[in-house]
Design a protein around this motif. Sequence first.
Motif, PDB file in Angstrom:
ATOM      1  N   VAL A 251       0.831  -1.203   0.000  1.00 45.70           N
ATOM      2  CA  VAL A 251       0.000   0.000   0.000  1.00 45.70           C
ATOM      3  C   VAL A 251       0.864   1.250   0.000  1.00 45.70           C
ATOM      4  O   VAL A 251       1.769   1.394   0.821  1.00 45.70           O
ATOM      5  CB  VAL A 251      -0.944   0.021   1.234  1.00 45.70           C
ATOM      6  N   ARG A 252       0.563   2.153  -0.915  1.00 43.46           N
ATOM      7  CA  ARG A 252       1.170   3.486  -0.919  1.00 43.46           C
ATOM      8  C   ARG A 252       0.153   4.435  -0.298  1.00 43.46           C
ATOM      9  O   ARG A 252      -0.957   4.600  -0.814  1.00 43.46           O
ATOM     10  CB  ARG A 252       1.507   3.924  -2.340  1.00 43.46           C
ATOM     11  N   LEU A 253       0.518   5.032   0.832  1.00 47.16           N
ATOM     12  CA  LEU A 253      -0.402   5.906   1.566  1.00 47.16           C
ATOM     13  C   LEU A 253      -0.605   7.224   0.836  1.00 47.16           C
ATOM     14  O   LEU A 253       0.215   7.635   0.020  1.00 47.16           O
ATOM     15  CB  LEU A 253       0.119   6.153   2.976  1.00 47.16           C
ATOM     16  N   ASP A 254      -1.693   7.889   1.182  1.00 49.89           N
ATOM     17  CA  ASP A 254      -2.029   9.183   0.595  1.00 49.89           C
ATOM     18  C   ASP A 254      -2.717  10.033   1.663  1.00 49.89           C
ATOM     19  O   ASP A 254      -3.691   9.594   2.274  1.00 49.89           O
ATOM     20  CB  ASP A 254      -2.965   8.991  -0.604  1.00 49.89           C
ATOM     21  N   ALA A 255      -2.197  11.237   1.875  1.00 51.82           N
ATOM     22  CA  ALA A 255      -2.713  12.108   2.934  1.00 51.82           C
ATOM     23  C   ALA A 255      -4.171  12.499   2.715  1.00 51.82           C
ATOM     24  O   ALA A 255      -4.965  12.522   3.664  1.00 51.82           O
ATOM     25  CB  ALA A 255      -1.840  13.361   3.055  1.00 51.82           C
ATOM     26  N   VAL A 256      -4.564  12.800   1.492  1.00 54.58           N
ATOM     27  CA  VAL A 256      -5.946  13.229   1.228  1.00 54.58           C
ATOM     28  C   VAL A 256      -6.919  12.085   1.518  1.00 54.58           C
ATOM     29  O   VAL A 256      -7.977  12.301   2.117  1.00 54.58           O
ATOM     30  CB  VAL A 256      -6.103  13.762  -0.217  1.00 54.58           C
ATOM     31  N   THR A 257      -6.556  10.877   1.133  1.00 56.58           N
ATOM     32  CA  THR A 257      -7.420   9.724   1.413  1.00 56.58           C
ATOM     33  C   THR A 257      -7.565   9.505   2.911  1.00 56.58           C
ATOM     34  O   THR A 257      -8.668   9.244   3.409  1.00 56.58           O
ATOM     35  CB  THR A 257      -6.846   8.453   0.750  1.00 56.58           C
ATOM     36  N   ILE A 258      -6.474   9.638   3.634  1.00 56.15           N
ATOM     37  CA  ILE A 258      -6.525   9.463   5.088  1.00 56.15           C
ATOM     38  C   ILE A 258      -7.368  10.562   5.730  1.00 56.15           C
ATOM     39  O   ILE A 258      -8.176  10.290   6.631  1.00 56.15           O
ATOM     40  CB  ILE A 258      -5.097   9.410   5.663  1.00 56.15           C
ATOM     41  N   LEU A 259      -7.243  11.801   5.259  1.00 65.81           N
ATOM     42  CA  LEU A 259      -8.077  12.899   5.782  1.00 65.81           C
ATOM     43  C   LEU A 259      -9.548  12.658   5.461  1.00 65.81           C
ATOM     44  O   LEU A 259     -10.420  12.911   6.302  1.00 65.81           O
ATOM     45  CB  LEU A 259      -7.616  14.235   5.213  1.00 65.81           C
ATOM     46  N   ALA A 260      -9.835  12.171   4.257  1.00 70.75           N
ATOM     47  CA  ALA A 260     -11.225  11.876   3.890  1.00 70.75           C
ATOM     48  C   ALA A 260     -11.791  10.783   4.797  1.00 70.75           C
ATOM     49  O   ALA A 260     -12.940  10.877   5.246  1.00 70.75           O
ATOM     50  CB  ALA A 260     -11.307  11.458   2.424  1.00 70.75           C
ATOM     51  N   ALA A 261     -10.981   9.763   5.091  1.00 70.30           N
ATOM     52  CA  ALA A 261     -11.438   8.691   5.985  1.00 70.30           C
ATOM     53  C   ALA A 261     -11.680   9.230   7.393  1.00 70.30           C
ATOM     54  O   ALA A 261     -12.665   8.857   8.043  1.00 70.30           O
ATOM     55  CB  ALA A 261     -10.411   7.555   6.007  1.00 70.30           C
TER      56      ALA A 261
ATOM     57  N   PRO B 286      -7.110  20.307  -7.672  1.00 70.67           N
ATOM     58  CA  PRO B 286      -5.809  20.423  -6.993  1.00 70.67           C
ATOM     59  C   PRO B 286      -5.844  19.784  -5.600  1.00 70.67           C
ATOM     60  O   PRO B 286      -6.702  20.088  -4.772  1.00 70.67           O
ATOM     61  CB  PRO B 286      -5.582  21.929  -6.908  1.00 70.67           C
ATOM     62  N   ARG B 287      -4.908  18.892  -5.384  1.00 75.63           N
ATOM     63  CA  ARG B 287      -4.858  18.150  -4.118  1.00 75.63           C
ATOM     64  C   ARG B 287      -4.653  19.079  -2.933  1.00 75.63           C
ATOM     65  O   ARG B 287      -5.148  18.815  -1.853  1.00 75.63           O
ATOM     66  CB  ARG B 287      -3.765  17.095  -4.192  1.00 75.63           C
ATOM     67  N   ILE B 288      -3.941  20.171  -3.141  1.00 79.61           N
ATOM     68  CA  ILE B 288      -3.701  21.103  -2.037  1.00 79.61           C
ATOM     69  C   ILE B 288      -5.019  21.724  -1.570  1.00 79.61           C
ATOM     70  O   ILE B 288      -5.228  21.945  -0.379  1.00 79.61           O
ATOM     71  CB  ILE B 288      -2.647  22.173  -2.416  1.00 79.61           C
ATOM     72  N   VAL B 289      -5.936  21.983  -2.504  1.00 82.17           N
ATOM     73  CA  VAL B 289      -7.254  22.519  -2.143  1.00 82.17           C
ATOM     74  C   VAL B 289      -8.058  21.452  -1.402  1.00 82.17           C
ATOM     75  O   VAL B 289      -8.686  21.736  -0.378  1.00 82.17           O
ATOM     76  CB  VAL B 289      -8.008  23.026  -3.393  1.00 82.17           C
ATOM     77  N   GLN B 290      -8.024  20.224  -1.909  1.00 81.26           N
ATOM     78  CA  GLN B 290      -8.723  19.120  -1.243  1.00 81.26           C
ATOM     79  C   GLN B 290      -8.216  18.976   0.191  1.00 81.26           C
ATOM     80  O   GLN B 290      -8.987  18.869   1.135  1.00 81.26           O
ATOM     81  CB  GLN B 290      -8.486  17.814  -2.011  1.00 81.26           C
ATOM     82  N   MET B 291      -6.886  18.993   0.323  1.00 82.93           N
ATOM     83  CA  MET B 291      -6.280  18.832   1.645  1.00 82.93           C
ATOM     84  C   MET B 291      -6.650  19.999   2.563  1.00 82.93           C
ATOM     85  O   MET B 291      -6.984  19.790   3.732  1.00 82.93           O
ATOM     86  CB  MET B 291      -4.763  18.706   1.524  1.00 82.93           C
TER      87      MET B 291
ATOM     88  N   ALA C 251     -10.550  20.330  11.491  1.00 84.66           N
ATOM     89  CA  ALA C 251     -10.209  21.205  12.615  1.00 84.66           C
ATOM     90  C   ALA C 251     -11.477  21.736  13.278  1.00 84.66           C
ATOM     91  O   ALA C 251     -11.574  21.761  14.513  1.00 84.66           O
ATOM     92  CB  ALA C 251      -9.328  22.355  12.140  1.00 84.66           C
ATOM     93  N   LEU C 252     -12.460  22.136  12.485  1.00 87.42           N
ATOM     94  CA  LEU C 252     -13.737  22.597  13.051  1.00 87.42           C
ATOM     95  C   LEU C 252     -14.444  21.471  13.799  1.00 87.42           C
ATOM     96  O   LEU C 252     -15.041  21.690  14.847  1.00 87.42           O
ATOM     97  CB  LEU C 252     -14.638  23.144  11.950  1.00 87.42           C
ATOM     98  N   GLN C 253     -14.378  20.274  13.249  1.00 85.56           N
ATOM     99  CA  GLN C 253     -15.024  19.140  13.904  1.00 85.56           C
ATOM    100  C   GLN C 253     -14.363  18.825  15.240  1.00 85.56           C
ATOM    101  O   GLN C 253     -15.047  18.585  16.231  1.00 85.56           O
ATOM    102  CB  GLN C 253     -15.002  17.915  12.994  1.00 85.56           C
ATOM    103  N   VAL C 254     -13.042  18.827  15.267  1.00 87.45           N
ATOM    104  CA  VAL C 254     -12.336  18.571  16.524  1.00 87.45           C
ATOM    105  C   VAL C 254     -12.649  19.670  17.535  1.00 87.45           C
ATOM    106  O   VAL C 254     -12.890  19.391  18.713  1.00 87.45           O
ATOM    107  CB  VAL C 254     -10.808  18.439  16.278  1.00 87.45           C
TER     108      VAL C 254
END
Length: 185
Positions: free
Chosen positions: A36-46, A159-164, A172-175
């Motif tokens: 598995v190659r990890l991805d920050a956006v996928t982890i944030l979405a999860a 753009p992934r930076i916008v997604q991220m 952050a708002l949820q936390v």
Amino acid sequence: MHVGDYLLGLVTIVLGLALAAMATAIDRLVKRRREVRLDAVTILAAAFVFYAVIANLWAEYVHYHTVTAAPLAEGATMIVTFMITYLMAALVLPDEWEGKLDLRDHYKNVRRPLWGLFGLNALAVFTTNIVRNGAPKLSNYVSLAIGLAISFILMNVRPRIVQMAVLLGVLALQVWSLGNLEISG
């Protein structure tokens, strides 16, 4: 038993299945981590979807643990809302794959349906609130507008930076809002 007990049981089952789907996917990712190659956006979405499942579970407990009667329309809209939440949880992480897995590719494949479901979820929550409380308040419209805006941005902006940035901001708002999730009774 009251109708609230039955509806709370149904909520618990559907959202428990959502958590189980996510836990199963995480278990498979960990067991096959070398593939598995990890991805920050996928982890944030999860993380975003996980929070949505937990927040829904808490909110519905707070609502239903004292309800002694509810119209059929409320139960129906609530079921639709939580089926959509389940689908988001089942979609956000892969549960099966062959060979190597790149989570970035997985996210590219599920991004539009995932965030489309989130937009539908915002509409379903809005509808459930109308059925429960009658005419919507301004805060209901604001929540709907924010949910649809997030859905539109995450579905359509590449753009992934916008997604991220959007996912980090929402998380952050949820936390920050965790202090408002209370269970009593």
